[in-house]
Design an enzyme around this catalytic site. Structure first.
Site, PDB file in Angstrom:
ATOM      1  N   GLU A  54      10.339 -38.506  14.071  1.00  0.00           N
ATOM      2  CA  GLU A  54      11.312 -37.523  14.580  1.00  0.00           C
ATOM      3  C   GLU A  54      11.640 -37.727  16.058  1.00  0.00           C
ATOM      4  O   GLU A  54      11.536 -36.791  16.851  1.00  0.00           O
ATOM      5  CB  GLU A  54      10.786 -36.104  14.315  1.00  0.00           C
ATOM      6  CG  GLU A  54      10.553 -35.862  12.832  1.00  0.00           C
ATOM      7  CD  GLU A  54       9.824 -34.568  12.512  1.00  0.00           C
ATOM      8  OE1 GLU A  54       9.585 -33.757  13.414  1.00  0.00           O
ATOM      9  OE2 GLU A  54       9.467 -34.379  11.330  1.00  0.00           O
ATOM     10  N   GLU A  62       8.870 -37.832   2.582  1.00  0.00           N
ATOM     11  CA  GLU A  62       8.287 -36.467   2.573  1.00  0.00           C
ATOM     12  C   GLU A  62       9.085 -35.572   1.630  1.00  0.00           C
ATOM     13  O   GLU A  62       9.470 -34.451   1.984  1.00  0.00           O
ATOM     14  CB  GLU A  62       8.313 -35.862   3.992  1.00  0.00           C
ATOM     15  CG  GLU A  62       7.559 -36.675   5.025  1.00  0.00           C
ATOM     16  CD  GLU A  62       7.499 -36.025   6.399  1.00  0.00           C
ATOM     17  OE1 GLU A  62       7.845 -34.834   6.528  1.00  0.00           O
ATOM     18  OE2 GLU A  62       7.088 -36.714   7.349  1.00  0.00           O
TER      19      GLU A  62
HETATM   20  O1  G3I Z   1      -5.220 -26.414  12.553  1.00  0.00           O
HETATM   21  C1  G3I Z   1      -4.855 -25.021  12.638  1.00  0.00           C
HETATM   22  C2  G3I Z   1      -6.050 -24.147  12.345  1.00  0.00           C
HETATM   23  O2  G3I Z   1      -7.019 -24.351  13.339  1.00  0.00           O
HETATM   24  C3  G3I Z   1      -5.592 -22.683  12.306  1.00  0.00           C
HETATM   25  O3  G3I Z   1      -6.678 -21.875  11.913  1.00  0.00           O
HETATM   26  C4  G3I Z   1      -4.464 -22.496  11.301  1.00  0.00           C
HETATM   27  C5  G3I Z   1      -3.918 -21.072  11.338  1.00  0.00           C
HETATM   28  O4  G3I Z   1      -2.609 -20.993  10.859  1.00  0.00           O
HETATM   29  O5  G3I Z   1      -3.414 -23.364  11.669  1.00  0.00           O
HETATM   30  C6  G3I Z   1      -3.760 -24.723  11.633  1.00  0.00           C
HETATM   31  O6  G3I Z   1      -2.664 -25.493  11.975  1.00  0.00           O
HETATM   32  C7  G3I Z   1      -1.637 -25.604  11.008  1.00  0.00           C
HETATM   33  C8  G3I Z   1      -1.452 -27.073  10.692  1.00  0.00           C
HETATM   34  O7  G3I Z   1      -0.348 -27.234   9.816  1.00  0.00           O
HETATM   35  C9  G3I Z   1      -2.682 -27.729  10.067  1.00  0.00           C
HETATM   36  O8  G3I Z   1      -3.020 -27.129   8.863  1.00  0.00           O
HETATM   37  C10 G3I Z   1      -0.346 -25.013  11.575  1.00  0.00           C
HETATM   38  O9  G3I Z   1      -0.478 -23.619  11.745  1.00  0.00           O
HETATM   39  C11 G3I Z   1       0.818 -25.317  10.696  1.00  0.00           C
HETATM   40  O10 G3I Z   1       2.026 -24.939  11.344  1.00  0.00           O
HETATM   41  C12 G3I Z   1       0.866 -26.809  10.404  1.00  0.00           C
HETATM   42  O11 G3I Z   1       1.986 -27.081   9.618  1.00  0.00           O
HETATM   43  C13 G3I Z   1       2.244 -28.428   9.336  1.00  0.00           C
HETATM   44  C14 G3I Z   1       3.454 -28.918  10.143  1.00  0.00           C
HETATM   45  O12 G3I Z   1       3.789 -30.252   9.769  1.00  0.00           O
HETATM   46  C15 G3I Z   1       3.125 -28.900  11.631  1.00  0.00           C
HETATM   47  O13 G3I Z   1       4.241 -28.961  12.368  1.00  0.00           O
HETATM   48  C16 G3I Z   1       2.538 -28.553   7.844  1.00  0.00           C
HETATM   49  O14 G3I Z   1       1.331 -28.268   7.124  1.00  0.00           O
HETATM   50  C17 G3I Z   1       3.023 -29.946   7.495  1.00  0.00           C
HETATM   51  O15 G3I Z   1       3.481 -29.969   6.176  1.00  0.00           O
HETATM   52  C18 G3I Z   1       4.170 -30.332   8.421  1.00  0.00           C
HETATM   53  O16 G3I Z   1       4.554 -31.642   8.101  1.00  0.00           O
HETATM   54  C19 G3I Z   1       5.683 -32.163   8.798  1.00  0.00           C
HETATM   55  C20 G3I Z   1       5.489 -33.660   8.916  1.00  0.00           C
HETATM   56  O17 G3I Z   1       4.278 -33.940   9.537  1.00  0.00           O
HETATM   57  C21 G3I Z   1       6.652 -34.289   9.674  1.00  0.00           C
HETATM   58  N1  G3I Z   1       7.902 -33.954   9.060  1.00  0.00           N
HETATM   59  C22 G3I Z   1       8.160 -32.533   8.847  1.00  0.00           C
HETATM   60  C23 G3I Z   1       7.003 -31.899   8.071  1.00  0.00           C
HETATM   61  C24 G3I Z   1       7.273 -30.449   7.880  1.00  0.00           C
HETATM   62  O18 G3I Z   1       7.263 -29.768   9.097  1.00  0.00           O
END
Ligand code: G3I
Length: 342
Positions: free
Chosen positions: A152, A260
């Site tokens: 991105e 994805e």
């Molecule tokens: O690690 C923390 C944890 O410590 C905390 O307790 C918990 C509470 O909500 O959050 C955890 O972090 C989360 C993280 O995923 C790991 O599980 C975030 O809140 C959450 O926002 C995050 O979301 C991920 C996102 O990328 C991050 O921007 C999604 O699961 C994941 O599917 C998404 O994937 C991205 C690709 O990498 C790139 N392309 C877009 C795609 C969708 O956004």
């Protein structure tokens, strides 16, 4: 057998990974292997701890990619602490089951720890980026087939995204990242990944193409591009524009990965919306299977229970081929069929 029970039988067999009960033979993964399609899925560490889920993944998919585990904030939350255990488990699982492994991702503007987001000068940033890539790719050399080296990097208008890497190093951070990756594991395939880059003729897709062409032109080692394809069921697939995108990257000598894939539905779900969703999944998989230079189709998760969609897009959901209980939707059967047709 009554028709309802026949369908349920067929679906539970699908969940276990085989299509035999649906009049098809072989697991979904075996069909993908035979069709020479990489049929992958994004996973979380817990997926490879649960015996049922492990079995399910190994029978249905031939590639896994960590949805979050390899991102900087999770893998190296502080400069001195590397959290290898989750990554190691995923790599071990892939290896034990003969599944290809993909790495995701080094350069990104999200999920960075404060010591990365706070980088101020070029030398420090370049040194840290080089160290990160070298450390990970040396550890897993020969065990991870491909990496999203950068993710991105463009804005919607095609300009370079204002990230810590652009601010500290300048646009050549991409050259540094890809060259470092090639050196660290010469056998790994190196990918630039993005979204809204699938339809030739649209501003971001064209800029993405020009960026990749320029990288290739100056000898930067890049092997493929990722089209994330987080799509919406209400917008039909434009197969022609997608095929044009694949063709122009093929002409540059690069492969294209549908990296994805998910297709979100505006709630509530109706039969009509599900049919539109199925048409998109089927269209994409058909193109992945038939177009030279494509052949990589990776789902961004398998079950709606763990999909990122509801948290990111209020009012949308049901984006993946397995429902919240982990039961396959009819679209998964169609995907199995597409993989099995010559
Ligand atoms: O690690 C923390 C944890 O410590 C905390 O307790 C918990 C509470 O909500 O959050 C955890 O972090 C989360 C993280 O995923 C790991 O599980 C975030 O809140 C959450 O926002 C995050 O979301 C991920 C996102 O990328 C991050 O921007 C999604 O699961 C994941 O599917 C998404 O994937 C991205 C690709 O990498 C790139 N392309 C877009 C795609 C969708 O956004």
């Amino acid at each position: 057998m009554n028709k309802t029970y026949a369908i349920i039988g067929c679906l539970s067999i699908l969940a276990a990974g085989s299509l035999a009960g649906c009049g098809l033979t072989g697991s979904v993964r075996a069909r993908a292997d035979a069709a020479k399609v990489t049929f992958g899925v994004a996973v979380q560490p817990g997926d490879v701890l649960d015996p049922g889920t492990k079995k399910f993944i190994a029978r249905n998919f031939n590639l896994i990619v960590p949805e979050n585990t390899m991102k900087w904030k999770l893998l190296r939350p502080t400069k001195a602490f590397w959290n290898w255990s989750d990554m190691d488990k995923l790599v071990d699982f892939a290896e034990e089951n003969g599944i290809a492994m993909k790495g995701h991702t080094f350069v990104w503007h999200q999920q960075n720890p404060p010591y990365v987001d706070g980088l101020k000068n070029r030398d420090e940033a370049a040194a840290l980026l080089t160290e990160q890539i070298t450390t990970v790719m040396t550890r897993y050399r020969g065990r991870i087939r491909e990496y999203d080296v950068a993710n991105e990097v463009l804005n919607e208008d095609g300009s370079m995204r204002n990230t810590v890497w652009l601010r500290t190093i300048g646009p050549e951070y991409l050259d540094i990242a890809f060259r470092t990756a090639r050196e660290a594991d010469p056998g790994a395939r190196l990918i630039l990944n993005d979204y809204n880059n699938e339809y030739a003729g649209q501003a971001k897709a064209d800029a993405f193409y020009e960026l990749v062409k320029a990288l290739k032109g100056r000898g930067v080692p890049i092997d493929g591009v990722g089209l994330q394809l987080h799509l919406m069921a209400k917008y039909p697939l434009n197969g022609d524009a997608l095929k044009k995108t694949i063709a122009r990257f093929r002409d540059l000598g690069l492969f294209v990965s549908f990296s994805e894939v998910d297709v979100r539905i505006e709630l509530p779900v109706t039969a009509e919306k599900e049919a539109a969703q199925a048409a998109i999944y089927e269209g994409l998989l058909g193109i992945a299977k038939s177009e030279a230079g494509a052949g990589n189709f990776v789902l961004w998760g398998y079950t709606d229970a763990k999909s990122w969609i509801p948290a990111a897009f209020a009012g949308y959901g049901s984006a993946l081929p397995f429902d919240r209980e982990g039961k396959p939707k009819p679209v998964f059967k169609s995907m199995g069929k597409i993989l099995s047709t010559r």
